[in-house]
Design a protein around this motif. Structure first.
Motif, short mmCIF file in Angstrom:
data_model
loop_
_atom_site.label_atom_id
_atom_site.label_comp_id
_atom_site.label_asym_id
_atom_site.label_seq_id
_atom_site.Cartn_x
_atom_site.Cartn_y
_atom_site.Cartn_z
N GLY A 1 0.85 -1.18 0.12
CA GLY A 1 -0.07 0.05 0.00
C GLY A 1 0.77 1.32 -0.04
N GLY A 2 1.93 1.18 -0.09
CA GLY A 2 2.77 2.41 -0.32
C GLY A 2 3.74 2.85 1.08
N ASP A 3 4.17 3.92 1.21
CA ASP A 3 5.06 4.16 2.24
C ASP A 3 4.41 4.75 3.52
OD1 ASP A 3 7.22 3.72 0.58
OD2 ASP A 3 7.15 5.75 -0.17
N ARG A 4 3.09 4.81 3.59
CA ARG A 4 2.16 5.14 4.88
C ARG A 4 2.56 4.26 5.89
NH1 ARG A 4 -3.15 8.24 2.81
NH2 ARG A 4 -2.20 9.08 0.92
N PRO A 5 2.24 4.60 7.17
CA PRO A 5 2.52 3.72 8.28
C PRO A 5 1.84 2.29 8.34
CG PRO A 5 2.07 5.73 9.34
CD PRO A 5 1.85 5.77 7.55
N GLY A 6 0.80 2.30 7.72
CA GLY A 6 -0.13 1.01 7.45
C GLY A 6 0.03 0.46 6.04
N GLY A 7 1.06 0.69 5.25
CA GLY A 7 1.15 0.31 3.93
C GLY A 7 1.13 -1.11 3.61
N SER A 8 1.71 -2.01 4.80
CA SER A 8 1.86 -3.19 4.70
C SER A 8 0.42 -3.97 4.81
CB SER A 8 2.63 -3.97 5.69
OG SER A 8 2.25 -3.53 6.95
N SER A 9 -0.56 -3.14 5.12
CA SER A 9 -2.01 -3.73 5.32
C SER A 9 -2.63 -4.09 4.01
CB SER A 9 -2.82 -2.88 6.27
OG SER A 9 -3.17 -1.43 5.58
N LEU A 10 -2.07 -3.63 2.96
CA LEU A 10 -2.47 -3.96 1.78
C LEU A 10 -1.24 -4.77 0.78
CD1 LEU A 10 -4.65 -3.68 -0.95
CD2 LEU A 10 -3.32 -1.72 -1.46
N SER A 11 -1.55 -6.04 0.37
CA SER A 11 -0.45 -6.68 -0.25
C SER A 11 -0.97 -7.46 -1.25
CB SER A 11 0.21 -7.62 0.86
OG SER A 11 -0.83 -8.73 1.26
N ILE A 12 -0.11 -7.82 -2.33
CA ILE A 12 -0.51 -8.65 -3.51
C ILE A 12 0.50 -9.86 -3.71
CG2 ILE A 12 0.89 -7.05 -4.99
CD1 ILE A 12 -1.25 -7.76 -7.26
N ARG A 13 0.13 -10.89 -3.89
CA ARG A 13 0.85 -12.34 -3.76
C ARG A 13 0.32 -13.18 -5.10
NH1 ARG A 13 -0.31 -17.03 -1.21
NH2 ARG A 13 -2.07 -16.83 0.09
N THR A 14 1.07 -14.00 -5.57
CA THR A 14 0.76 -14.87 -6.54
C THR A 14 1.28 -16.60 -6.14
OG1 THR A 14 0.55 -15.76 -8.73
CG2 THR A 14 2.51 -14.41 -8.10
N ALA A 15 0.45 -17.52 -5.94
CA ALA A 15 0.89 -18.80 -5.88
C ALA A 15 1.09 -19.67 -7.28
CB ALA A 15 -0.12 -19.67 -5.13
N ASN A 16 0.57 -19.01 -8.12
CA ASN A 16 0.63 -19.69 -9.54
C ASN A 16 0.82 -18.22 -10.50
OD1 ASN A 16 0.57 -21.03 -11.80
ND2 ASN A 16 -1.11 -22.32 -11.30
N PRO A 17 1.80 -17.90 -10.72
CA PRO A 17 2.02 -16.71 -11.61
C PRO A 17 1.50 -16.80 -13.01
CG PRO A 17 3.99 -17.38 -10.97
CD PRO A 17 3.10 -18.45 -10.28
N GLY A 18 0.54 -15.87 -13.35
CA GLY A 18 -0.21 -16.17 -14.42
C GLY A 18 -1.67 -16.52 -14.79
N SER A 19 -1.88 -17.09 -13.39
CA SER A 19 -3.22 -17.73 -13.52
C SER A 19 -4.07 -17.48 -11.99
CB SER A 19 -3.32 -19.21 -13.77
OG SER A 19 -2.48 -19.72 -13.01
N HIS A 20 -3.28 -16.95 -11.14
CA HIS A 20 -3.83 -16.73 -9.82
C HIS A 20 -3.22 -15.69 -9.06
CE1 HIS A 20 -5.03 -18.89 -5.83
NE2 HIS A 20 -5.49 -17.84 -5.80
N VAL A 21 -4.00 -14.69 -8.73
CA VAL A 21 -3.48 -13.71 -7.73
C VAL A 21 -4.40 -13.31 -6.71
CG1 VAL A 21 -2.99 -11.15 -7.76
CG2 VAL A 21 -2.28 -12.30 -9.73
N GLU A 22 -3.79 -13.13 -5.43
CA GLU A 22 -4.49 -12.88 -4.32
C GLU A 22 -4.17 -11.34 -3.74
OE1 GLU A 22 -4.83 -14.69 0.12
OE2 GLU A 22 -5.23 -15.86 -1.39
N ILE A 23 -5.15 -10.59 -3.53
CA ILE A 23 -4.81 -9.27 -2.89
C ILE A 23 -5.48 -9.28 -1.53
CG2 ILE A 23 -4.96 -6.85 -3.19
CD1 ILE A 23 -5.39 -7.25 -6.29
N ARG A 24 -4.79 -8.96 -0.37
CA ARG A 24 -5.20 -8.69 0.99
C ARG A 24 -5.37 -7.38 1.13
NH1 ARG A 24 -3.32 -14.26 4.22
NH2 ARG A 24 -4.18 -15.74 2.86
#
Length: 427
Positions: free
Chosen positions: A255-278
């Protein structure tokens, strides 16, 4: 109705009056409000104007409304009208503040509960000075304020129970499962909003599955996480068929450089076919998948977040389902093709043994596309629903469940168990 053995609901008239320390904690917990949004001031003024009512210790002081009459009930109504006026004055700068939306819903519920008229006298302004509880510096011995960018932790801290969540999904043709558990097959060609509230905007762009076909598939998804106080900068995620990035549009993965930036994250377990955003700061998880040349979308979102929209934002497929003019019936499918209906049913039955809406959607997609890979989209949507739905009894939907969805106004109704701030003030 709740379990008789449970403790009284914070909205129940049978709770005991709060102590001064609880009122002080209320103000401390509201301290995350940023300088432009004045909801902290509104909360403080409401607490100050009702201290005398609470101090009497009279059960009728906060329970009567116009039903019980008396000075206490009229005083509470005056305080609520002042509270409502204060929130209206700061509404423009508080659209992205969860505490503000919780306060607005809570005020409405309390005014109904106590039969308060919207028109009438208001409470006098509170006195200025150190007498206002919680207005001074936070003492180190006091309880720490919950992390404003941890939605679930903050909610549990304030309410003593986990928050409520809603689930929506779009996959295949596309088929849309709304927050209200209605299931529609849609043509929706072009760009349509799945969500449009004060925290999230999700748009799906669809095109015909084949030349001249009524059915469409989602080819592009755009998700905007709106700027929120100290938690995140605005972030945009955009996916297209054959381009499912594991980063936001600016190349970042948080989520950027703000204090809570880590509260928004993106990851992929299967590149190109599956993305999860928390998005922990709003209690939201989103899954985007690509299968058989189409994109699917699945979300678990906190109820308060899903409710945070205005009347102008009424077109949301996740809220109202597909407009009637955009719905397809199961009879509108391919009558001739390389795959027969018996073959389609057999293919779908392998991964979807229950003949529910997911199964019938699978059969529809395989028939109209002629592509057996469409079975994967329905199976994945069912698995996401199993992971996201708090009530597994509502996992399987059947054709008889279909119907006209309630209007978007139902999401504007106050959440009795889901407010952030007011319940500490009203017992």
């Amino acid at each position: 109705m709740g379990d008789p053995g449970q403790s009284p609901s914070p909205w129940s008239p049978h709770g005991s009056p709060p102590t001064l320390s609880i009122l002080t904690l209320l103000l401390l917990l509201c301290g995350h409000a940023h300088s432009q949004c004045k909801i902290l001031r509104c909360n403080a003024e409401y607490v100050s104007s009702t201290l005398s009512l609470r101090g009497r210790g009279s059960p009728g002081a906060l329970r009567g409304g116009s039903r019980g009459g008396g000075v206490g009930s009229s005083g509470l109504c005056r305080a609520l009208r002042s509270y409502a006026l204060c929130t209206r004055r700061t509404a423009r700068t508080c659209r992205g503040d969860l505490a503000f939306h919780s306060a607005v819903h809570g005020i409405e519920d309390l005014m109904i509960q106590h039969n308060c008229s919207r028109q009438g006298p208001t409470a006098p302004p509170p006195p200025r000075g150190p007498a206002l509880p919680g207005a001074g510096p936070v003492r180190s011995s006091g309880p720490p304020a919950p992390d404003p960018c941890d939605y679930e932790g903050r909610f549990f801290r304030l309410n003593g129970q986990p928050p409520g969540f809603l689930h929506c999904a779009s996959f295949g043709d596309p088929h849309v499962r709304s927050f209200h558990h209605h299931f529609h097959t849609c043509r929706v060609q072009g760009a349509w909003p799945l969500l449009d509230n004060d925290f999230l905007f999700v748009q799906a762009t669809s095109s015909p599955v084949a030349s001249g076909a009524n059915a469409t598939t989602t080819r592009k998804l755009t998700i905007i996480f709106k700027n929120m106080q100290e938690c995140i900068d605005q972030k945009v995620y955009q996916a297209e068929v054959d381009n499912l990035p594991a980063a936001f549009e600016d190349g970042s993965i948080n989520g950027g450089d703000r204090p809570g930036g880590s509260s928004l994250s993106i990851r992929t377990a299967n590149p190109g076919s599956h993305v999860e955003i928390r998005a922990a700061y709003i209690g939201t998880t989103i899954i985007i998948r690509q299968t058989a040349g189409q994109l699917s979308f699945s979300i678990k979102v906190a109820e308060d977040v899903a409710r945070a929209f205005s009347a102008e934002q009424d077109l949301q497929l996740c809220v109202g389902g597909c407009p009637p003019s955009q719905r397809l019936s199961r009879s509108e499918r391919s009558r001739q093709g390389a795959i027969t209906i018996d073959t389609a049913r057999q293919l779908c039955k392998e991964g979807l043994p229950v003949e529910d809406a997911y199964f019938h959607s699978c059969v529809f997609d395989v028939l109209i596309s002629g592509d057996p890979n469409f079975t994967v989209a329905a199976q994945a949507a069912l698995e996401d629903a199993r992971a996201f739905l708090p009530d597994l009894e509502k996992l399987h939907l059947f054709p008889s469940d279909a119907g006209v969805p309630p209007s978007s106004a139902t999401l504007l109704a106050p959440l009795l168990s889901g407010v952030f701030v007011l319940w500490l003030c009203i017992q």
